[in-house]
Design a protein around this motif. Structure first.
Motif, PDB file in Angstrom:
ATOM      1  N   LEU A 123      76.814 -17.623  43.489  1.00 40.49           N
ATOM      2  CA  LEU A 123      75.533 -17.635  42.883  1.00 40.49           C
ATOM      3  C   LEU A 123      74.751 -16.644  42.632  1.00 40.49           C
ATOM      4  O   LEU A 123      74.531 -15.828  43.767  1.00 40.49           O
ATOM      5  CB  LEU A 123      74.587 -18.658  43.901  1.00 40.49           C
ATOM      6  N   VAL A 124      74.145 -16.113  41.683  1.00 40.18           N
ATOM      7  CA  VAL A 124      73.295 -15.107  41.393  1.00 40.18           C
ATOM      8  C   VAL A 124      72.333 -15.437  40.548  1.00 40.18           C
ATOM      9  O   VAL A 124      72.116 -16.263  39.572  1.00 40.18           O
ATOM     10  CB  VAL A 124      74.276 -13.891  40.566  1.00 40.18           C
ATOM     11  N   GLY A 125      71.167 -15.005  41.166  1.00 38.92           N
ATOM     12  CA  GLY A 125      69.847 -15.304  40.600  1.00 38.92           C
ATOM     13  C   GLY A 125      68.775 -14.391  40.612  1.00 38.92           C
ATOM     14  O   GLY A 125      68.746 -13.350  41.486  1.00 38.92           O
ATOM     15  N   VAL A 126      67.837 -14.260  39.707  1.00 35.02           N
ATOM     16  CA  VAL A 126      66.768 -13.444  39.656  1.00 35.02           C
ATOM     17  C   VAL A 126      65.135 -14.149  39.675  1.00 35.02           C
ATOM     18  O   VAL A 126      65.285 -15.318  39.380  1.00 35.02           O
ATOM     19  CB  VAL A 126      66.884 -12.547  38.394  1.00 35.02           C
ATOM     20  N   HIS A 127      64.141 -13.212  40.003  1.00 34.60           N
ATOM     21  CA  HIS A 127      62.700 -13.952  39.782  1.00 34.60           C
ATOM     22  C   HIS A 127      62.016 -12.699  39.807  1.00 34.60           C
ATOM     23  O   HIS A 127      62.296 -11.444  40.040  1.00 34.60           O
ATOM     24  CB  HIS A 127      62.698 -14.869  40.885  1.00 34.60           C
ATOM     25  N   GLN A 128      60.486 -12.985  39.847  1.00 37.60           N
ATOM     26  CA  GLN A 128      59.585 -11.890  39.776  1.00 37.60           C
ATOM     27  C   GLN A 128      59.490 -11.318  41.350  1.00 37.60           C
ATOM     28  O   GLN A 128      60.156 -11.653  42.255  1.00 37.60           O
ATOM     29  CB  GLN A 128      58.285 -12.451  39.453  1.00 37.60           C
ATOM     30  N   HIS A 129      59.291 -10.026  41.190  1.00 39.65           N
ATOM     31  CA  HIS A 129      59.310  -9.280  42.479  1.00 39.65           C
ATOM     32  C   HIS A 129      57.813  -8.803  43.076  1.00 39.65           C
ATOM     33  O   HIS A 129      56.972  -8.598  41.924  1.00 39.65           O
ATOM     34  CB  HIS A 129      60.025  -7.893  42.474  1.00 39.65           C
ATOM     35  N   TYR A 130      57.524  -8.630  44.034  1.00 36.42           N
ATOM     36  CA  TYR A 130      56.293  -7.999  44.548  1.00 36.42           C
ATOM     37  C   TYR A 130      56.799  -6.520  44.941  1.00 36.42           C
ATOM     38  O   TYR A 130      57.554  -6.125  45.628  1.00 36.42           O
ATOM     39  CB  TYR A 130      55.574  -8.444  46.016  1.00 36.42           C
ATOM     40  N   PHE A 131      56.201  -5.506  43.967  1.00 40.11           N
ATOM     41  CA  PHE A 131      56.308  -4.079  44.327  1.00 40.11           C
ATOM     42  C   PHE A 131      55.250  -3.500  44.974  1.00 40.11           C
ATOM     43  O   PHE A 131      55.435  -2.592  45.842  1.00 40.11           O
ATOM     44  CB  PHE A 131      56.206  -3.487  42.655  1.00 40.11           C
ATOM     45  N   VAL A 152      74.053  -1.969  33.298  1.00 36.20           N
ATOM     46  CA  VAL A 152      73.806  -3.241  33.273  1.00 36.20           C
ATOM     47  C   VAL A 152      72.555  -3.360  32.271  1.00 36.20           C
ATOM     48  O   VAL A 152      71.763  -2.305  32.234  1.00 36.20           O
ATOM     49  CB  VAL A 152      73.506  -3.669  34.573  1.00 36.20           C
ATOM     50  N   ASP A 153      72.562  -4.278  31.392  1.00 40.00           N
ATOM     51  CA  ASP A 153      71.440  -4.415  30.616  1.00 40.00           C
ATOM     52  C   ASP A 153      70.208  -4.736  31.016  1.00 40.00           C
ATOM     53  O   ASP A 153      70.181  -5.910  31.880  1.00 40.00           O
ATOM     54  CB  ASP A 153      71.861  -5.912  29.672  1.00 40.00           C
ATOM     55  N   PRO A 154      69.325  -3.983  30.885  1.00 45.24           N
ATOM     56  CA  PRO A 154      67.914  -4.113  31.470  1.00 45.24           C
ATOM     57  C   PRO A 154      67.102  -5.493  31.011  1.00 45.24           C
ATOM     58  O   PRO A 154      65.985  -5.897  31.580  1.00 45.24           O
ATOM     59  CB  PRO A 154      67.011  -2.688  30.718  1.00 45.24           C
ATOM     60  N   ARG A 155      67.703  -6.094  30.075  1.00 47.31           N
ATOM     61  CA  ARG A 155      67.287  -7.402  29.724  1.00 47.31           C
ATOM     62  C   ARG A 155      67.207  -8.497  30.806  1.00 47.31           C
ATOM     63  O   ARG A 155      66.617  -9.599  30.979  1.00 47.31           O
ATOM     64  CB  ARG A 155      68.116  -8.068  28.478  1.00 47.31           C
ATOM     65  N   LEU A 156      68.074  -8.050  31.909  1.00 47.75           N
ATOM     66  CA  LEU A 156      68.148  -8.879  32.934  1.00 47.75           C
ATOM     67  C   LEU A 156      66.832  -8.907  33.545  1.00 47.75           C
ATOM     68  O   LEU A 156      66.441  -9.988  34.185  1.00 47.75           O
ATOM     69  CB  LEU A 156      69.041  -8.243  34.279  1.00 47.75           C
ATOM     70  N   MET A 157      65.833  -7.982  33.455  1.00 45.94           N
ATOM     71  CA  MET A 157      64.527  -8.171  33.777  1.00 45.94           C
ATOM     72  C   MET A 157      63.676  -9.337  33.093  1.00 45.94           C
ATOM     73  O   MET A 157      62.733  -9.845  33.719  1.00 45.94           O
ATOM     74  CB  MET A 157      63.825  -6.709  33.677  1.00 45.94           C
ATOM     75  N   GLU A 212      77.399 -11.281  29.477  1.00 48.30           N
ATOM     76  CA  GLU A 212      76.487 -10.718  28.586  1.00 48.30           C
ATOM     77  C   GLU A 212      75.482  -9.636  29.129  1.00 48.30           C
ATOM     78  O   GLU A 212      75.509  -8.727  28.221  1.00 48.30           O
ATOM     79  CB  GLU A 212      75.615 -11.839  27.963  1.00 48.30           C
ATOM     80  N   LEU A 213      75.145  -9.678  30.171  1.00 46.87           N
ATOM     81  CA  LEU A 213      74.138  -8.676  30.702  1.00 46.87           C
ATOM     82  C   LEU A 213      74.851  -7.610  31.424  1.00 46.87           C
ATOM     83  O   LEU A 213      74.418  -6.776  31.974  1.00 46.87           O
ATOM     84  CB  LEU A 213      73.285  -9.195  31.775  1.00 46.87           C
ATOM     85  N   ARG A 214      76.204  -7.831  31.478  1.00 47.32           N
ATOM     86  CA  ARG A 214      77.079  -6.855  32.324  1.00 47.32           C
ATOM     87  C   ARG A 214      76.855  -6.468  33.546  1.00 47.32           C
ATOM     88  O   ARG A 214      77.138  -5.841  34.235  1.00 47.32           O
ATOM     89  CB  ARG A 214      76.937  -5.490  31.514  1.00 47.32           C
TER      90      ARG A 214
END
Length: 240
Positions: free
Chosen positions: A167-175, A206-211, A232-234
């Protein structure tokens, strides 16, 4: 009003505004809903890719239900020979610990296995660059997770593999490190952090569209990337 009184009033007004902003941010934190229960992680979602996020828990191997096991609070290193494994949340100081581990091992790892729910973004970028400098591949095995900041570790591999059932997943981060910063400074932190991540992804191929998927997903949820989107996002080089 005296000449000295006006500056003092302005300073007090700014201090009161700062306290007000801090109180509002704290109130927003307190108003957040409680973390989802383990069963919620597998509950049907209105958007198939969306799931609640619990960084302290992960699915038990070989299960597709709510049976869960703890996720270590900082990275734990394992493996032997040409393979090293990184398991747990990414905490401050983990990049230095990983560097020390590599020096102690002597043998350069060819594969870095990942099972992490994410954590400190800056540490993830440092570790990702160490992995790329090694020329190692990264992989997420079946039953493992790579969430939040962990995909930046995955991006560090010269080859990037995600097994079926991983499982690979992304979301907003606290910077920002201080939630009581004024709002305009908090925005600057976020923008600076996002630019750093996008630059890193571009360097790693890696495609920055991941963001985009991450920025659209609240921090208490996680957007799961299927095999097609990973390719698709490499972020995955399987079949490339």
């Amino acid at each position: 009003m005296s000449a000295e009184a006006a500056p003092r009033r302005a300073i007090w007004a700014m201090l009161i505004l700062q306290v007000g902003i801090g109180a509002a941010l704290i109130g927003m934190d307190l108003a957040r809903p409680a973390p989802p229960s383990p069963a919620d992680l597998f509950a049907p979602a209105s958007v198939p890719q969306m799931r609640p996020y619990r960084p302290d828990l992960r699915p038990a191997p070989g299960t597709d239900g709510p049976q869960m096991r703890p996720m270590p609070a900082r990275l734990e290193f394992g493996g032997e020979g040409a393979r090293v494994t990184l398991t747990g949340q990414i905490a401050a100081g983990d990049a230095a610990r990983f560097s020390a581990l590599l020096e102690q091992r002597g043998e350069r790892p060819e594969v870095v296995g990942l099972d992490s729910s994410g954590g400190v973004v800056s540490e993830a970028l440092l570790i990702g660059r160490q992995i790329r400098a090694l020329g190692a591949a990264t992989e997420v095995e079946a039953g493992a997770v790579c969430l939040s900041a962990c995909p930046y570790l995955l991006a560090g591999g010269v080859e990037r593999r995600v097994a079926e059932g991983g499982l690979v997943g992304v979301h907003q981060h606290y910077f920002g490190e201080n939630s009581l910063l004024p709002a305009f400074l908090a925005v600057e932190d976020v923008q600076r952090g996002q630019a750093e991540v996008m630059r890193y992804l571009d360097e790693m191929g890696v495609d920055p569209r991941l963001m985009m998927h991450g920025m659209e997903t609240p921090a208490r949820e996680i957007y799961m990337l299927d095999a097609a989107r990973l390719a698709e996002l490499r972020l995955s080089t399987d079949g490339a």
